[in-house]
Design a protein around this motif. Structure first.
Motif, PDB file in Angstrom:
ATOM      1  N   SER A  15       0.838  -1.198   0.000  1.00  0.00           N
ATOM      2  CA  SER A  15       0.000   0.000   0.000  1.00  0.00           C
ATOM      3  C   SER A  15       0.874   1.249   0.000  1.00  0.00           C
ATOM      4  O   SER A  15       2.069   1.202   0.304  1.00  0.00           O
ATOM      5  CB  SER A  15      -0.893   0.006   1.245  1.00  0.00           C
ATOM      6  OG  SER A  15      -0.098   0.211   2.410  1.00  0.00           O
ATOM      7  N   LYS A  16       0.279   2.366  -0.342  1.00  0.00           N
ATOM      8  CA  LYS A  16       1.012   3.627  -0.310  1.00  0.00           C
ATOM      9  C   LYS A  16       1.520   3.914   1.097  1.00  0.00           C
ATOM     10  O   LYS A  16       2.655   4.373   1.267  1.00  0.00           O
ATOM     11  CB  LYS A  16       0.122   4.763  -0.815  1.00  0.00           C
ATOM     12  CG  LYS A  16      -0.124   4.720  -2.304  1.00  0.00           C
ATOM     13  CD  LYS A  16      -1.063   5.847  -2.719  1.00  0.00           C
ATOM     14  CE  LYS A  16      -1.349   5.809  -4.197  1.00  0.00           C
ATOM     15  NZ  LYS A  16      -2.253   4.724  -4.587  1.00  0.00           N
ATOM     16  N   GLN A  17       0.722   3.630   2.104  1.00  0.00           N
ATOM     17  CA  GLN A  17       1.137   3.868   3.490  1.00  0.00           C
ATOM     18  C   GLN A  17       2.337   2.978   3.848  1.00  0.00           C
ATOM     19  O   GLN A  17       3.291   3.438   4.461  1.00  0.00           O
ATOM     20  CB  GLN A  17      -0.021   3.620   4.451  1.00  0.00           C
ATOM     21  CG  GLN A  17       0.298   4.002   5.875  1.00  0.00           C
ATOM     22  CD  GLN A  17      -0.912   3.904   6.786  1.00  0.00           C
ATOM     23  OE1 GLN A  17      -1.966   3.437   6.406  1.00  0.00           O
ATOM     24  NE2 GLN A  17      -0.751   4.350   8.015  1.00  0.00           N
ATOM     25  N   HIS A  18       2.281   1.719   3.441  1.00  0.00           N
ATOM     26  CA  HIS A  18       3.377   0.776   3.667  1.00  0.00           C
ATOM     27  C   HIS A  18       4.668   1.301   3.034  1.00  0.00           C
ATOM     28  O   HIS A  18       5.721   1.360   3.674  1.00  0.00           O
ATOM     29  CB  HIS A  18       2.985  -0.579   3.060  1.00  0.00           C
ATOM     30  CG  HIS A  18       4.036  -1.628   3.103  1.00  0.00           C
ATOM     31  ND1 HIS A  18       4.024  -2.635   4.035  1.00  0.00           N
ATOM     32  CD2 HIS A  18       5.118  -1.839   2.327  1.00  0.00           C
ATOM     33  CE1 HIS A  18       5.074  -3.421   3.830  1.00  0.00           C
ATOM     34  NE2 HIS A  18       5.745  -2.965   2.788  1.00  0.00           N
ATOM     35  N   HIS A  77       0.614  -4.580   8.785  1.00  0.00           N
ATOM     36  CA  HIS A  77      -0.594  -4.081   9.440  1.00  0.00           C
ATOM     37  C   HIS A  77      -1.132  -5.215  10.295  1.00  0.00           C
ATOM     38  O   HIS A  77      -0.559  -6.312  10.328  1.00  0.00           O
ATOM     39  CB  HIS A  77      -1.620  -3.585   8.422  1.00  0.00           C
ATOM     40  CG  HIS A  77      -1.960  -4.608   7.385  1.00  0.00           C
ATOM     41  ND1 HIS A  77      -2.791  -5.671   7.631  1.00  0.00           N
ATOM     42  CD2 HIS A  77      -1.531  -4.734   6.110  1.00  0.00           C
ATOM     43  CE1 HIS A  77      -2.878  -6.417   6.552  1.00  0.00           C
ATOM     44  NE2 HIS A  77      -2.114  -5.871   5.606  1.00  0.00           N
TER      45      HIS A  77
END
Length: 139
Positions: A15-18, A77
């Motif tokens: 993900s972008k957050q990752h 996560h």
């Protein structure tokens, strides 16, 4: 990995957050090296053993002088924590890596492991290899 028109294509899924957390850690750790505070080099998504196909942690800190991976970090996560803890501990044992971390970005929780002591609960985000708390790099 798959092949398209005889060209090897590697897919990295995150993900972008990752990916952003990886960027933050790489930037902060690289700045420590630039400032002369560590001799370790931070690499994203790099094989531990380049002489053969080997697993790829999200971040690794490498000591070129001693040719040794000193730290591995996995970003995950809530659903992936258990699996990534197993991965980190296994890689530490297989490749004799002194420190390993798993960061759960949804719960903002660190898990730390060392070869000699197993899981470290106190100051779980403190990296002994660079003498810094990894949380300072996450904004």
């Amino acid at each position: 990995m798959y092949y398209e028109n005889d060209i090897s294509i590697i897919e990295i899924i995150g993900s972008k957050q990752h990916q952003y957390i990886i960027v933050q850690l790489i930037t902060g750790l690289s700045n420590l090296r630039t400032d002369g505070k560590t001799n370790l080099v931070a690499y994203p998504e790099t094989m531990i053993d380049e002489s053969q196909t080997s697993p790829v942690p999200d971040v690794l800190l490498y000591d070129h002088e001693n040719e040794k991976t000193k730290v591995i970090i996995e970003i995950t996560h809530t659903d992936g924590v258990k699996k990534d803890i197993k991965k980190v501990v296994s890689l530490m044992n297989d490749y004799d890596v002194n420190e390993g971390f798993v960061y759960n970005y949804k719960q903002k929780k660190w898990f730390k492991f060392t070869l000699n002591e197993g899981e470290i609960v106190q100051n779980a985000s403190f990296c002994g290899a660079v003498l810094y708390d990894l949380n300072v790099f996450l904004v």
